[in-house]
Design an enzyme around this catalytic site. Structure first.
Site, PDB file in Angstrom:
ATOM      1  CE1 TYR A 319     -39.642  17.183 -77.341  1.00  0.00           C
ATOM      2  CE2 TYR A 319     -38.993  19.338 -76.536  1.00  0.00           C
ATOM      3  CZ  TYR A 319     -39.882  18.539 -77.215  1.00  0.00           C
ATOM      4  OH  TYR A 319     -40.988  19.097 -77.783  1.00  0.00           O
ATOM      5  CB  CYS A 346     -45.925  17.998 -56.612  1.00  0.00           C
ATOM      6  SG  CYS A 346     -46.027  19.347 -55.451  1.00  0.00           S
TER       7      CYS A 346
HETATM    8  N1  LLP Z   1     -42.164  23.607 -90.136  1.00  0.00           N
HETATM    9  C1  LLP Z   1     -42.830  22.552 -89.653  1.00  0.00           C
HETATM   10  C2  LLP Z   1     -43.783  21.864 -90.528  1.00  0.00           C
HETATM   11  C3  LLP Z   1     -42.599  22.096 -88.341  1.00  0.00           C
HETATM   12  O1  LLP Z   1     -43.242  21.036 -87.880  1.00  0.00           O
HETATM   13  C4  LLP Z   1     -41.652  22.787 -87.523  1.00  0.00           C
HETATM   14  C5  LLP Z   1     -41.402  22.342 -86.148  1.00  0.00           C
HETATM   15  C6  LLP Z   1     -40.992  23.898 -88.069  1.00  0.00           C
HETATM   16  C7  LLP Z   1     -41.254  24.280 -89.375  1.00  0.00           C
HETATM   17  C8  LLP Z   1     -39.998  24.692 -87.286  1.00  0.00           C
HETATM   18  O2  LLP Z   1     -38.891  23.932 -86.930  1.00  0.00           O
HETATM   19  P1  LLP Z   1     -37.622  24.643 -86.274  1.00  0.00           P
HETATM   20  O3  LLP Z   1     -36.998  25.530 -87.332  1.00  0.00           O
HETATM   21  O4  LLP Z   1     -38.071  25.438 -85.125  1.00  0.00           O
HETATM   22  O5  LLP Z   1     -36.727  23.533 -85.884  1.00  0.00           O
HETATM   23  N2  LLP Z   1     -40.855  21.439 -79.141  1.00  0.00           N
HETATM   24  C9  LLP Z   1     -39.650  20.941 -79.767  1.00  0.00           C
HETATM   25  C10 LLP Z   1     -39.569  21.312 -81.228  1.00  0.00           C
HETATM   26  C11 LLP Z   1     -40.736  20.846 -82.049  1.00  0.00           C
HETATM   27  C12 LLP Z   1     -40.675  21.285 -83.485  1.00  0.00           C
HETATM   28  C13 LLP Z   1     -41.920  20.936 -84.211  1.00  0.00           C
HETATM   29  N3  LLP Z   1     -41.969  21.359 -85.583  1.00  0.00           N
HETATM   30  C14 LLP Z   1     -38.443  21.417 -78.974  1.00  0.00           C
HETATM   31  O6  LLP Z   1     -38.612  22.128 -77.989  1.00  0.00           O
HETATM   32  O7  LLP Z   1     -37.320  21.048 -79.290  1.00  0.00           O
END
Ligand code: LLP
Length: 422
Positions: A319, A346
């Site tokens: 990202y 790599c």
């Molecule tokens: N609820 C649902 C339905 C979700 O899809 C997500 C995150 C959350 C809650 C929690 O969201 P948060 O509060 O953590 O923002 N890998 C990415 C983030 C992907 C989030 C996916 N869904 C990153 O490293 O930024």
């Protein structure tokens, strides 16, 4: 960075533990979590909702950091869990999260996962399509039970975050279109294996302004009122997660401001609310600690080559995310050198930061990536056959390795050669 991580006598500490002493004991790279910082983040978030007089269940989004000790830390404080797979559900159950505090989201739940969650008796399925609803109905009827369902609505609101973590726009795969939600709710009400519970929404992650939340909550509240007036038995509203954290020193909305938006936009509905925060509860509570392997002064660049790679922290490669990089020893000079901070993998994309001004670090020095408690260990891989980095949790002056580094034998143990190669 939270107060949990701070310099004391020139050394970076996690609560009362010097991080460098852990590096000597555990080896690098490793993830380091502050239980105190997690507890403080949870208490502040849920406290802000309570202070607004809201009836709120905080379901920790397990995907942010699925370690059992992390889930258990929140469970002890009364949290529920938001899960998106049977694996996450089993983790939550394994550390004692009551099934009636678990919500199950995700666009691609399998029949086996739905059946498992029904048997477990979870609070609600956040259903994301008509097909999923019908499948769940059939499975529930086979079992002679009713599946508690909330319909996940896609409010078509731009969360103004990174495109790869935006979920609430009409073109995203998530949820049911705002205009179709009524049809799905009516069908759900008429299916004998379904018990309609409410609506759910989640518009994205790392949201750094309140306006997208406000816009989404207003739309969902309007739909909720309209459908309730039309006779649908809506009793709960799930507002998802998404509240961001400051990776740089940016000014972000705090939980108190977020809670005020919630109260203003949906408070009048007077129904129990569910929240699914992930990053906000764990992001600032973790570091990824790494050692400098080499410093390479190229013709136009200075490369800081670390023993952590993109497999340990994917966010910059995936990202273009920015993570602060802290020397474990407080720098003695004000001199800064623009380093390209890279890992050993790599791939040119194994780049954590470009031209990042850092003190003159040398081979053997230790550094820590800040804000690595969320979506770091959980998204790690063993690419390049690198061993998964261990995880350590600190609480006050106590610390424990909560997942050791496996051996190379363990890494290969589950693989076998087919007959024809023996
Ligand atoms: N609820 C649902 C339905 C979700 O899809 C997500 C995150 C959350 C809650 C929690 O969201 P948060 O509060 O953590 O923002 N890998 C990415 C983030 C992907 C989030 C996916 N869904 C990153 O490293 O930024």
């Amino acid at each position: 960075m939270t107060k949990a991580f701070h310099y004391h006598d020139g050394q970076l500490h996690a609560e009362e533990v010097a991080v460098a002493s852990l590096a000597d004991r555990v080896g690098t790279p490793f993830y380091l979590y502050s239980a105190g910082a997690m507890e403080a983040a949870y208490s502040r978030f849920s406290g802000a909702l309570v202070a607004q007089g809201l009836d709120a269940l905080v379901c920790y989004a397990v995907k942010a950091n699925p370690h059992l000790a992390v889930i258990a830390t929140f469970a002890r404080l009364g949290a529920g869990a938001d899960v998106v797979s049977e694996g996450e559900l089993r983790r939550a159950l394994a550390v004692g999260v009551p099934a009636e505090k678990i919500v199950f989201a995700g666009v691609g739940k399998t029949a086996a996962e739905l059946a498992f969650a029904l048997d477990a008796g979870i609070l609600q399925f956040n259903v994301e399509s008509m097909e999923e609803l019908r499948l769940l109905n059939r499975i529930a009827l086979d079992k002679g039970v009713k599946a508690p369902v909330s319909v996940r609505v896609n409010p078509d609101v731009d969360a103004r975050t990174h495109a790869k973590i935006t979920t609430g726009k009409a073109e995203n795969k998530f949820g049911i279109g705002y205009d179709e939600a009524g049809d799905v709710l009516r069908e759900a009400r008429d299916l004998p294996g379904i018990e309609v519970g409410g609506l759910a929404t989640h518009i994205g992650s790392q949201i750094t302004e309140l306006e997208p939340f406000e816009a989404a909550f207003i739309r969902v509240a309007a739909l909720f009122s309209e459908q309730r007036q039309a006779g649908l038995p809506l009793r709960r509203l799930d507002l998802g997660g998404g509240l961001g954290i400051a990776y740089e020193k940016e000014d972000l909305p705090c939980p108190e401001d977020y809670a005020a938006v919630v109260a203003r936009t949906v408070g009048h509905l007077d129904v129990p609310l569910i929240f699914e925060p992930g990053r906000h509860l764990v992001g600032q509570a973790g570091l990824l600690v790494s050692r400098v392997l080499y410093v390479k002064h190229g013709r136009s660049r200075h490369f800081l080559i670390l023993d952590a790679g993109m497999n340990d922290l994917m966010r910059p490669a995936l990202y273009d995310a920015w993570h602060d990089i802290l020397p474990l020893e407080e720098p003695a000079t004000a001199e800064l050198i623009p380093f390209d901070v890279v890992g050993p993998i790599c791939e040119t994309g194994d780049l954590f930061a470009e031209g990042r001004p850092l003190p003159p670090l040398e081979a053997g020095d230790l550094v820590a990536f800040a804000s690595a408690g969320a979506y770091s260990a959980s998204m790690a891989s063993t690419y390049n056959s690198r061993l998964p980095a261990p995880e350590v949790m600190v609480r006050g002056a106590r610390w424990e390795v909560i997942r050791p580094r496996p051996s190379y034998e363990e890494m290969m143990r589950s693989e076998k050669l087919p007959d024809w190669l023996l």
